[in-house]
Design a protein around this motif. Structure first.
Motif, PDB file in Angstrom:
ATOM      1  N   ILE A   1       0.859  -1.418  -0.102  1.00  7.02           N
ATOM      2  CA  ILE A   1      -0.023  -0.163   0.025  1.00  7.02           C
ATOM      3  C   ILE A   1       0.983   1.327  -0.089  1.00  7.02           C
ATOM      4  CG2 ILE A   1      -1.835   1.328   1.296  1.00  7.02           C
ATOM      5  CD1 ILE A   1      -2.723  -1.272   2.720  1.00  7.02           C
TER       6      ILE A   1
ATOM      7  N   HIS B   1       3.984   1.346  -1.046  1.00  4.12           N
ATOM      8  CA  HIS B   1       4.843   1.499  -2.105  1.00  4.12           C
ATOM      9  C   HIS B   1       3.885   2.036  -3.178  1.00  4.12           C
ATOM     10  CE1 HIS B   1       7.601  -0.781  -5.116  1.00  4.12           C
ATOM     11  NE2 HIS B   1       8.010   0.365  -4.964  1.00  4.12           N
TER      12      HIS B   1
ATOM     13  N   TYR C   1      -4.083   9.127   0.403  1.00  3.02           N
ATOM     14  CA  TYR C   1      -3.872   9.591   1.542  1.00  3.02           C
ATOM     15  C   TYR C   1      -5.085   9.443   2.465  1.00  3.02           C
ATOM     16  CZ  TYR C   1      -2.307  13.113   4.942  1.00  3.02           C
ATOM     17  OH  TYR C   1      -2.011  13.510   6.000  1.00  3.02           O
TER      18      TYR C   1
ATOM     19  N   ILE D   1      -5.727   5.974   3.879  1.00  2.00           N
ATOM     20  CA  ILE D   1      -5.225   5.570   5.160  1.00  2.00           C
ATOM     21  C   ILE D   1      -5.417   6.390   6.305  1.00  2.00           C
ATOM     22  CG2 ILE D   1      -2.655   5.528   5.722  1.00  2.00           C
ATOM     23  CD1 ILE D   1      -1.955   5.240   2.731  1.00  2.00           C
ATOM     24  N   MET D   2      -5.676   7.674   6.112  1.00  2.00           N
ATOM     25  CA  MET D   2      -6.025   8.536   7.299  1.00  2.00           C
ATOM     26  C   MET D   2      -7.246   8.179   7.893  1.00  2.00           C
ATOM     27  SD  MET D   2      -3.421  10.324   7.878  1.00  2.00           S
ATOM     28  CE  MET D   2      -3.547  11.584   8.791  1.00  2.00           C
TER      29      MET D   2
ATOM     30  N   LEU E   1      -7.091   5.290  10.174  1.00  2.00           N
ATOM     31  CA  LEU E   1      -6.463   5.555  11.043  1.00  2.00           C
ATOM     32  C   LEU E   1      -7.241   6.306  12.336  1.00  2.00           C
ATOM     33  CD1 LEU E   1      -3.484   6.068  12.717  1.00  2.00           C
ATOM     34  CD2 LEU E   1      -3.153   7.885  11.258  1.00  2.00           C
TER      35      LEU E   1
ATOM     36  N   LEU F   1      -2.326  -1.233  11.372  1.00  2.00           N
ATOM     37  CA  LEU F   1      -1.670  -1.192  10.247  1.00  2.00           C
ATOM     38  C   LEU F   1      -1.595   0.433   9.623  1.00  2.00           C
ATOM     39  CD1 LEU F   1      -1.055  -2.918   7.631  1.00  2.00           C
ATOM     40  CD2 LEU F   1      -3.363  -2.820   6.911  1.00  2.00           C
ATOM     41  N   PRO F   2      -2.733   1.333   9.759  1.00  2.87           N
ATOM     42  CA  PRO F   2      -2.185   2.559   9.132  1.00  2.87           C
ATOM     43  C   PRO F   2      -0.801   3.076   9.855  1.00  2.87           C
ATOM     44  CG  PRO F   2      -4.572   2.569   9.885  1.00  2.87           C
ATOM     45  CD  PRO F   2      -3.748   1.253  10.347  1.00  2.87           C
ATOM     46  N   PHE F   3      -0.744   2.669  11.189  1.00  2.00           N
ATOM     47  CA  PHE F   3       0.393   3.518  11.924  1.00  2.00           C
ATOM     48  C   PHE F   3       1.804   2.747  11.185  1.00  2.00           C
ATOM     49  CE2 PHE F   3      -2.656   3.348  14.907  1.00  2.00           C
ATOM     50  CZ  PHE F   3      -2.416   4.756  15.758  1.00  2.00           C
TER      51      PHE F   3
ATOM     52  N   LEU G   1       2.275   4.547   7.123  1.00  2.00           N
ATOM     53  CA  LEU G   1       2.525   6.054   6.880  1.00  2.00           C
ATOM     54  C   LEU G   1       3.943   6.304   6.955  1.00  2.00           C
ATOM     55  CD1 LEU G   1      -0.294   7.868   8.871  1.00  2.00           C
ATOM     56  CD2 LEU G   1       0.373   8.044   6.438  1.00  2.00           C
TER      57      LEU G   1
END
Lengths: 271, 322
Positions: free
Chosen positions: B117, B119, B134, B137-138, B141, B205-207, B210
């Motif tokens: 993700i 990459h 962006y 993912i945010m 999170l 995962l989001p941590f 990023l």
């Protein structure tokens, strides 16, 4: 070998990235489906039917409203404190170099870098050592402590981009320190503070680990949800509350994104 | 408010008159003594964090050297290492090993899922897609932690979507075989370590994404081009150029996933077995048992483990990637 930088991604990478994003989003989308299911005893999938009656039922629940009020109040006060402390610290750290500067940035980040349970139990044991009774204020105390870092991160990034010569020019043109702050610095950092404040609000609104340690009788919305998670009693109401919580936290995140996207990034990575 | 800046910081004679009024005088004072302003700005945040946070942390560490009287249940306020000795009992050692193993596995799995993700988002997504990635993912999170756990309770329930999907794919037998395994298995996914593991990976995962994305974005395109010009295949370029340069990002992300797993007590309580993790042990000891010294000693474990971990991560250059 070709070296065009617009080369498209290998197929495998596309699939892996898409699957990863699906993995991140499908569970949250499911919450929205469950909020409208007619099934009220189990988590049956697929839902036997759809109804909007649970929205009304939830609307009339006083315990949910009370928990929501407590959460909003705590988040608002904690955010205000965090904005003041975070901005002061960011201004000091970004405009000068002094002894202990690194230590101060570490001090700010520590409450969020260490697991929440450590912050929680430290505060709890300190309160009990000093015989401070648990109240809304003890929760605020804990929340403000870890909210400072989000405001600080956003403000520091903006201060770095704000040219120091603007401030010097303001002085040269005869403004005093307070006028410079009011007419030059504040308009420059305003959106960053707003974004940081909103993230801090979202962080506090959602916090549960530190809250379980610092609350007495007060029930915030996450504490209400936690009790439902441990002992499900009213699944349909919980489904609706979960959906509302997702919606309420999404708004500040998207707003913060639009407020800070020119140039620097929202400092959400430090959550 | 009249007049302009009166004095320089070297204390040169006033060219212009001093300001009138209290605010003006204050402003002049801060101009002459910038250190004073700095001090006043730092005072509130440092006092707050120093007293509220460090003070409490210190109070906690202090209590880990107290002990509890086995008969009266009262806390004896005198220095002893007895409480730390209790940590070494087999049951407590089990808890620590279980937690550290889980944290390690969660970290590895998060890195594997996060890398593609990050990459794609860093090197291939452009324009609208970049913004989409962006926010993609945010949003997870920042979505409510409890709601995310709740969602998995819905998914992993016996009558939930996961079993439904497996049944439709005729793979139920596979799940049953997995659940029959020792340790990772259980009566259903929501009361097994496998379930706990999946939820941990999902929530953290989001941590991981990023910081990896940040470190990948910093790799100059010219490096990859040079690698291709020198004859490397895309795969070779990835493994010899991109991947090593992304490792600090992986290390930075692993700080979050590792630390968060070490301290969490809600996920294993809601989706998991009756075997405790460190967070749950802390919670149980300070709550019903009232054994604050042992709870305090238990929190020292994640602090020490994280201290070691941060020290290793720093050597890998992880702090440049946060």
């Amino acid at each position: 070998m070709r070296s065009d930088r617009e080369a498209s991604a290998p197929f495998g990478l596309k699939v892996a990235a898409a699957c990863g994003l699906l993995f991140l989003h499908v569970p949250i989308l499911l919450i929205f489906v469950y909020a409208f299911t007619t099934e009220d005893k189990t988590y049956q999938w697929p839902p036997p039917g759809f109804t909007t009656q649970w929205l009304g039922v939830t609307w009339n629940r006083t315990d949910v409203w009370e928990a929501l009020t407590v959460s909003v109040k705590i988040a608002a006060i904690a955010t205000l404190i965090a904005i003041v402390l975070g901005t002061l610290c960011a201004a000091a750290v970004s405009r000068s170099r002094f002894f202990g500067r690194e230590a101060i940035s570490l001090l700010i980040i520590l409450p969020i870098a260490l697991p929440g349970i450590i912050t929680g139990i430290s505060l709890r044991s300190a309160f009990s050592l000093m015989d401070i009774p648990f109240s809304t204020w003890t929760i605020v105390l804990g929340h403000a402590t870890f909210c400072v870092v989000v405001v600080y991160n956003n403000a520091v990034a903006r201060f770095r981009r704000t040219s120091g010569s603007l401030i010097e020019a303001s002085y040269d043109l005869g403004a005093d320190g307070f006028q410079t702050f009011r007419y030059v610095i504040l308009p420059n950092i305003g959106t960053a503070l707003l974004a940081g404040g909103m993230l801090a609000f979202a962080l506090s609104f959602d916090e549960v680990i530190v809250t379980t340690f610092t609350s007495g009788q007060q029930q915030t919305l996450p504490i209400w949800m936690l009790e439902e998670l441990v002992r499900p009693r009213q699944r349909p109401v919980t489904n609706v509350v979960a959906m509302v919580v997702v919606l309420v936290t999404l708004i500040p995140i998207i707003a913060a994104y639009y407020l800070t996207r020119e140039g620097d990034q929202v400092s959400g990575a430090g959550k | 408010m009249s007049g302009t800046v009166a004095l320089t910081d070297r204390g040169a004679p006033a060219i212009l008159t001093a300001r009138n009024g209290l605010l003006g005088a204050l402003s002049d004072l801060f101009w002459r003594k910038p250190k004073l302003l700095l001090f006043l700005m730092l005072l509130p945040p440092v006092l707050w964090l120093g007293i509220v946070y460090l003070g409490s942390l210190f109070a906690l560490l202090l209590q880990s050297f107290f002990s509890i009287d086995e008969y009266s249940g009262m806390i004896k306020r005198e220095f002893t290492l007895k409480t730390y000795g209790e940590l070494l009992q087999p049951a407590n050692l089990d808890i620590m090993i279980r937690t550290v193993v889980m944290a390690t596995l969660v970290t590895i799995a998060s890195a594997v899922v996060a890398f593609p993700i990050a990459h794609y988002a860093a090197r291939y997504a452009r324009g609208k897609w970049k913004a989409l990635f962006y926010l993609g993912i945010m949003l997870p999170l920042w979505s409510s932690y409890l709601v995310k756990i709740y969602a998995w309770k819905l998914i992993l329930a016996k009558e939930g979507i996961f079993n439904w999907a497996l049944a439709n794919l005729h793979l139920t037998g596979l799940l049953e075989a997995w659940l029959a395994l020792p340790i990772v298995g259980g009566s259903s996914l929501s009361v097994s370590f496998t379930g706990t593991f999946i939820v941990f990976v999902y929530v953290w995962l989001p941590f991981m994404i990023l910081p990896i994305q940040a470190s990948l974005e910093r790799i100059p395109v010219s490096l990859v081009e040079a690698s291709a010009d020198l004859g490397a295949s895309p795969g070779r370029s990835f493994w010899s150029v991109i991947f090593p340069l992304a490792l600090p990002g992986v290390a930075a992300g692993s700080i979050f996933t590792f630390s968060l797993t070490l301290g969490d007590y809600i996920i294993p309580k809601i989706i998991g077995t009756s075997h405790l993790f460190i967070g749950q042990a802390v919670y149980a000891h300070q709550g019903t048992a009232g054994n604050i010294p042992l709870a305090a000693a238990f929190t020292v474990v994640p602090i020490v483990v994280m201290g070691l971990y941060l020290w290793m991560a720093k050597r890998m250059g992880a702090f440049d990637a946060i």
